[in-house]
Design a protein around this motif. Structure first.
Motif, short mmCIF file in Angstrom:
data_model
loop_
_atom_site.label_atom_id
_atom_site.label_comp_id
_atom_site.label_asym_id
_atom_site.label_seq_id
_atom_site.Cartn_x
_atom_site.Cartn_y
_atom_site.Cartn_z
N GLN A 81 0.82 -1.20 0.00
CA GLN A 81 0.00 0.00 0.00
C GLN A 81 0.86 1.26 0.00
O GLN A 81 0.48 2.29 -0.55
CB GLN A 81 -0.94 0.00 1.22
CG GLN A 81 -2.07 -1.00 1.10
CD GLN A 81 -2.92 -0.78 -0.15
OE1 GLN A 81 -3.53 0.26 -0.31
NE2 GLN A 81 -2.93 -1.76 -1.04
N THR A 82 2.04 1.20 0.60
CA THR A 82 2.93 2.36 0.57
C THR A 82 3.42 2.61 -0.84
O THR A 82 3.50 3.76 -1.31
CB THR A 82 4.14 2.14 1.51
OG1 THR A 82 3.67 1.76 2.80
CG2 THR A 82 4.97 3.41 1.63
N THR A 84 1.90 1.73 -3.66
CA THR A 84 0.82 2.23 -4.49
C THR A 84 0.44 3.67 -4.12
O THR A 84 -0.03 4.42 -4.97
CB THR A 84 -0.43 1.33 -4.38
OG1 THR A 84 -0.75 1.13 -3.00
CG2 THR A 84 -0.19 -0.02 -5.03
N SER A 85 0.68 4.05 -2.86
CA SER A 85 0.41 5.44 -2.46
C SER A 85 1.32 6.40 -3.21
O SER A 85 0.93 7.53 -3.52
CB SER A 85 0.63 5.61 -0.95
OG SER A 85 -0.33 4.89 -0.23
N THR A 87 2.22 6.12 -6.29
CA THR A 87 1.58 6.34 -7.59
C THR A 87 0.26 7.09 -7.45
O THR A 87 -0.01 8.06 -8.16
CB THR A 87 1.33 4.99 -8.29
OG1 THR A 87 2.57 4.34 -8.52
CG2 THR A 87 0.62 5.18 -9.62
N SER A 88 -0.58 6.69 -6.52
CA SER A 88 -1.96 7.17 -6.48
C SER A 88 -2.13 8.55 -5.86
O SER A 88 -3.13 9.22 -6.11
CB SER A 88 -2.83 6.16 -5.73
OG SER A 88 -2.42 6.05 -4.38
N SER A 89 -1.17 9.00 -5.03
CA SER A 89 -1.32 10.29 -4.37
C SER A 89 -1.49 11.43 -5.36
O SER A 89 -2.20 12.41 -5.11
CB SER A 89 -0.12 10.56 -3.46
OG SER A 89 1.09 10.51 -4.21
N PHE A 437 -7.22 7.37 -9.08
CA PHE A 437 -6.63 7.18 -7.75
C PHE A 437 -7.02 5.82 -7.18
O PHE A 437 -6.17 5.07 -6.67
CB PHE A 437 -7.11 8.30 -6.82
CG PHE A 437 -6.90 8.02 -5.36
CD1 PHE A 437 -5.63 8.09 -4.80
CD2 PHE A 437 -7.97 7.68 -4.55
CE1 PHE A 437 -5.44 7.82 -3.44
CE2 PHE A 437 -7.79 7.41 -3.20
CZ PHE A 437 -6.51 7.48 -2.65
N GLN A 441 -4.48 2.76 -6.51
CA GLN A 441 -4.28 2.36 -5.12
C GLN A 441 -4.56 0.87 -4.90
O GLN A 441 -3.89 0.22 -4.09
CB GLN A 441 -5.16 3.19 -4.19
CG GLN A 441 -4.91 2.98 -2.70
CD GLN A 441 -3.52 3.44 -2.27
OE1 GLN A 441 -2.98 4.39 -2.81
NE2 GLN A 441 -2.93 2.74 -1.32
#
Length: 517
Positions: A81-82, A84-85, A87-89, A437, A441
């Motif tokens: 999740q870190t 992907t964060s 990329t998604s932030s 997003f 995520q």
């Protein structure tokens, strides 16, 4: 029809003038705003597959990828999740920025919004290139997101307003072409920097400054659209600009229609409230569902994580990056196909054909991965099967690139009347950013849990969206942007939402007293 009345909406108008060198150059410069979005889409997946980057910022993922004793499923090795964060932030920031950009675009013009987007994106690129920790990475990504939000809000509207009706599709798709070029360049940069002994990832991230500079400088040199000038009260400048972009002096009919739309626009003090009226129901539904469906094609999952995906499927480091370059090249070529066909065959044809082609490709990829990897995700694909998956993904990317890719930006930007255009485009961009997003995520987690079924999941959504287009999306090609209400009035389903006073012989007629109640 209201009260059962039969309304003759009359023929769609053909205004004087056509393509001019000024319009072509202007639209090419404006479309470079798509480069920043495309470069970011392409660069993040390559960077997150680089060992040096993972070792520095995501050591747990690096350990999982390179442990000789791990029993981890191929599908789950990048599930973090870190990670992907990172990329998604960007897309969460873009969602919020799009609402601010709507106000800026309406009050100060499309040009100011584009300049702002380019400048903020440039700052984000500098911070990312210099990042020393995850916090700097995320701050840089947020600034990139603000830039993307402003650019995606203003550039498609700018292109649709500048272009003559008969070529609006091709010129507007210049934005999508720039996105695909940005993705291809990013993939090439990643392939090159991955060969560096150290700091290759820094160069990949920092080089985002190049498209940002192009967008910022180019936007400063641009003229604003006649629609925007009129919206801000500069009537003489608006008429002079309309004459310049159409290449003829007799623009009285089109100018009058723009003036009628502008007068109606000024009656609207609260576009966000008015966009909820039933008369704007078809446009609102399209501005929500088209970007929603665009993300559920699964394309951005592939664009974000193409190197990661190919690495998961058993490609080596260099092979996975080169495979991403190949899909990026297919993306560019197929977008060119769309540019040359959209105003000839229409939006509906491309939507439907592209949807069917994507469905077929996703199903076959899902079946192949299911047969070869199963639920355990152990092992790897043979060269033959890996090549087959790459070919299918290329056909899938091509289908998206001449359908949902460019049309997802073109159609929403051309269907809104002036009085709610900025609000409508903000909704389009914010929905796009929100689901971008979400997909960014959760994609790696979905890949881990759904495994090969993820491709079947996206195929199911592609069936739904193709059926939706068939029944509810009318053809918009060659229709002047201020004449769209005629099209909705004639539609079998949407016509009941369009009141009689919304369609007249000369653009949008102002209703007496309570037209906007």
């Amino acid at each position: 029809m209201a009260g059962g009345a039969i309304v003759s909406t009359g023929p769609i108008k053909n205004y004087n003038g056509g393509m001019t060198a000024f319009v072509l150059i202007t639209c090419v410069v404006a479309a470079t705003g798509g480069l920043i979005f495309g470069y970011d889409l392409g660069i993040s997946g390559g960077v997150t597959s680089m060992n040096e980057f993972l070792m520095r910022f995501f050591p747990s993922v690096y350990k999982k990828m390179n442990s000789a004793t791990t029993k981890e499923s191929q599908y789950c090795k990048f599930d973090s999740q870190t990670l992907t964060s990172f990329t998604s932030s960007l897309y969460l920031a873009g969602l919020i920025a799009s609402f601010v950009a709507s106000v800026v675009t309406r009050i100060f013009g499309r040009k100011v919004s584009m300049v702002t987007g380019g400048a903020v994106f440039l700052l984000g690129a500098i911070i990312n290139g210099a990042a020393m920790n995850i916090a700097m990475l995320i701050i840089g990504r947020v600034l990139l997101g603000v830039g993307v939000g402003f650019g995606n809000q203003s550039v498609p509207v700018y292109l649709s307003e500048m272009a003559p009706a008969k070529l609006r599709g091709a010129l507007n798709m210049g934005f999508q072409l720039a996105i695909t070029i940005g993705i291809l360049v990013a993939n090439l940069v990643n392939y090159g920097t991955a060969q560096m002994k150290s700091n290759g990832w820094r160069w990949s991230l920092a080089l985002a400054a190049v498209p940002a500079i192009l967008m910022t400088v180019g936007s400063i040199l641009l003229a604003d659209t006649p629609n925007s000038l009129m919206e801000r009260g500069h009537m003489e400048k608006a008429k002079a600009m309309l004459q310049k972009v159409r290449g003829v002096s007799d623009v009285d009919e089109e100018f009058q229609d723009l003036l009628d739309a502008s007068q109606k626009s000024k009656m609207v003090e609260h576009p966000w409230r008015n966009i909820m009226q039933s008369r704007y129901r078809p446009q609102l539904v399209m501005a929500i569902l088209i970007p929603f469906f665009q993300q559920l094609t699964g394309i951005n999952a592939i664009m974000f994580y193409a190197p990661v995906l190919f690495k998961t499927l058993g490609f080596g480091d260099s092979a996975s990056l080169m495979s991403a370059v190949i899909t990026g090249l297919v993306n560019v070529v197929a977008t060119l196909v769309s540019i040359f066909t959209v105003d000839k065959y229409g939006r509906r044809f491309l939507f439907l054909e592209g949807g069917i082609q994507m469905i077929i490709c996703q199903i076959i990829v899902g079946v192949v991965l299911g047969l070869k990897f199963g639920n355990t995700g152990q092992g790897s694909l043979s060269k033959g099967y890996a090549d087959l998956v790459l070919v299918l993904i290329c056909f899938y990317v091509a289908a998206f690139a001449w359908s949902w890719g460019p049309l997802g930006w073109l159609v929403p930007s051309e269907i809104f009347p002036l009085e709610i255009r900025s609000a409508g485009q903000a909704i389009n961009v914010s929905v796009n950013m929100f689901f971008t997003f979400i997909i960014a995520q959760i994609f790696l987690a979905l890949l881990c849990h759904l495994k090969y079924g993820l491709f079947l999941f996206f195929a199911a959504w592609e069936i739904i969206m193709t059926v939706f287009i068939y029944f509810f999306m009318p053809e918009t090609k060659n229709i002047p942007i201020e004449e769209m209400n005629r099209m909705w009035k004639q539609h079998w389903f949407w016509g009941k939402y369009i009141p009689d006073d919304a369609v007249a012989d000369h653009g949008i007629q102002l209703s007496a007293g309570k037209g906007m109640a």
